[in-house]
Design a protein around this motif. Structure first.
Motif, short mmCIF file in Angstrom:
data_model
loop_
_atom_site.label_atom_id
_atom_site.label_comp_id
_atom_site.label_asym_id
_atom_site.label_seq_id
_atom_site.Cartn_x
_atom_site.Cartn_y
_atom_site.Cartn_z
N ARG A 63 -3.98 39.93 -9.60
CA ARG A 63 -2.77 39.24 -9.18
C ARG A 63 -2.20 38.44 -10.35
N GLN A 64 -0.89 38.24 -10.31
CA GLN A 64 -0.20 37.59 -11.41
C GLN A 64 0.03 36.10 -11.20
N PHE A 65 -0.65 35.49 -10.27
CA PHE A 65 -0.45 34.06 -10.06
C PHE A 65 -1.79 33.35 -10.01
N ASP A 66 -1.73 32.10 -10.27
CA ASP A 66 -2.91 31.26 -10.25
C ASP A 66 -3.02 30.64 -8.87
N ARG A 67 -4.07 30.96 -8.15
CA ARG A 67 -4.25 30.49 -6.78
C ARG A 67 -4.26 28.96 -6.72
N ARG A 68 -4.89 28.32 -7.67
CA ARG A 68 -4.97 26.86 -7.68
C ARG A 68 -3.57 26.24 -7.83
N ALA A 69 -2.76 26.81 -8.72
CA ALA A 69 -1.39 26.30 -8.90
C ALA A 69 -0.58 26.51 -7.63
N LEU A 70 -0.75 27.66 -6.99
CA LEU A 70 -0.02 27.93 -5.76
C LEU A 70 -0.40 26.93 -4.68
N LEU A 71 -1.67 26.63 -4.54
CA LEU A 71 -2.10 25.64 -3.54
C LEU A 71 -1.55 24.25 -3.86
N SER A 72 -1.46 23.91 -5.13
CA SER A 72 -0.89 22.62 -5.52
C SER A 72 0.59 22.55 -5.17
N ILE A 73 1.30 23.65 -5.35
CA ILE A 73 2.72 23.69 -4.99
C ILE A 73 2.88 23.52 -3.49
N ILE A 74 2.05 24.18 -2.73
CA ILE A 74 2.10 24.04 -1.27
C ILE A 74 1.82 22.59 -0.87
N HIS A 75 0.83 21.98 -1.51
CA HIS A 75 0.49 20.58 -1.21
C HIS A 75 1.66 19.65 -1.54
N LEU A 76 2.29 19.86 -2.68
CA LEU A 76 3.44 19.04 -3.05
C LEU A 76 4.60 19.22 -2.07
N HIS A 77 4.80 20.43 -1.62
CA HIS A 77 5.85 20.69 -0.63
C HIS A 77 5.56 19.90 0.65
N GLU A 78 4.31 19.91 1.07
CA GLU A 78 3.94 19.15 2.27
C GLU A 78 4.19 17.66 2.07
N LEU A 79 3.85 17.15 0.88
CA LEU A 79 4.08 15.73 0.61
C LEU A 79 5.57 15.38 0.64
N LEU A 80 6.39 16.23 0.04
CA LEU A 80 7.83 15.97 0.05
C LEU A 80 8.40 16.04 1.47
N CYS A 81 7.88 16.92 2.28
CA CYS A 81 8.31 16.96 3.68
C CYS A 81 7.92 15.68 4.41
N ARG A 82 6.74 15.15 4.11
CA ARG A 82 6.31 13.89 4.73
C ARG A 82 7.21 12.73 4.30
N VAL A 83 7.59 12.73 3.02
CA VAL A 83 8.48 11.68 2.53
C VAL A 83 9.81 11.77 3.28
N GLU A 84 10.32 12.96 3.43
CA GLU A 84 11.58 13.14 4.15
C GLU A 84 11.45 12.65 5.59
N LEU A 85 10.38 13.04 6.27
CA LEU A 85 10.18 12.62 7.66
C LEU A 85 10.03 11.11 7.75
N THR A 86 9.27 10.53 6.84
CA THR A 86 9.08 9.08 6.83
C THR A 86 10.40 8.36 6.62
N LEU A 87 11.19 8.84 5.71
CA LEU A 87 12.48 8.25 5.43
C LEU A 87 13.38 8.31 6.67
#
Length: 124
Positions: A63-87
């Motif tokens: 595969r052409q992607f780094d699984r760890r980087a992909l999981l970090s991106i997903i985690h950051l997306h979740e955090l940004l969604c939480r910030v939006e919801l909190t706001l």
């Protein structure tokens, strides 16, 4: 003369003495990579061409992607969604919220965006 497998489906040519050798393929490698390929071919008691051919045909593509980087991106997306919801919740529950309170929260977004850009850059 038999054509290569890609042109003559169902007729394997890998390892065949009747292989059509008039279809060379260029592979670009560094000097270090070339030396390593030559070393490995010699260890396998094969020519470089045979070593590369057999290795390429026998290995599964990676595969052409780094699984760890992909999981970090997903985690950051979740955090940004939480910030939006909190706001949104904060504004709904506390209409008196001051601009300073919002700016404190909003000031953290560029940091998250920078981190996301670093992860995306590392994954390429």
């Amino acid at each position: 003369m038999r054509k290569p497998t890609s042109y003559n489906k169902g007729t394997p040519t890998h390892g065949s003495d009747r292989r059509d050798r008039h279809r060379p393929m260029a592979v670009y490698v560094s000097d270090t990579e070339r030396a390593e390929i030559e070393r490995r071919a010699e260890l396998a008691n094969r020519s470089c061409s045979d070593y590369l051919r057999s290795t390429a045909l026998e290995c599964a593509p990676q595969r052409q992607f780094d699984r760890r980087a992909l999981l970090s991106i997903i985690h950051l997306h979740e955090l940004l969604c939480r910030v939006e919801l909190t706001l949104k919740q904060m504004l709904a529950e506390h209409p008196e919220t001051t601009a300073d309170g919002l700016y404190g929260l909003l000031a953290r977004i560029p940091e998250a965006q920078q981190r996301l850009a670093e992860i995306v850059g590392d994954a390429r």
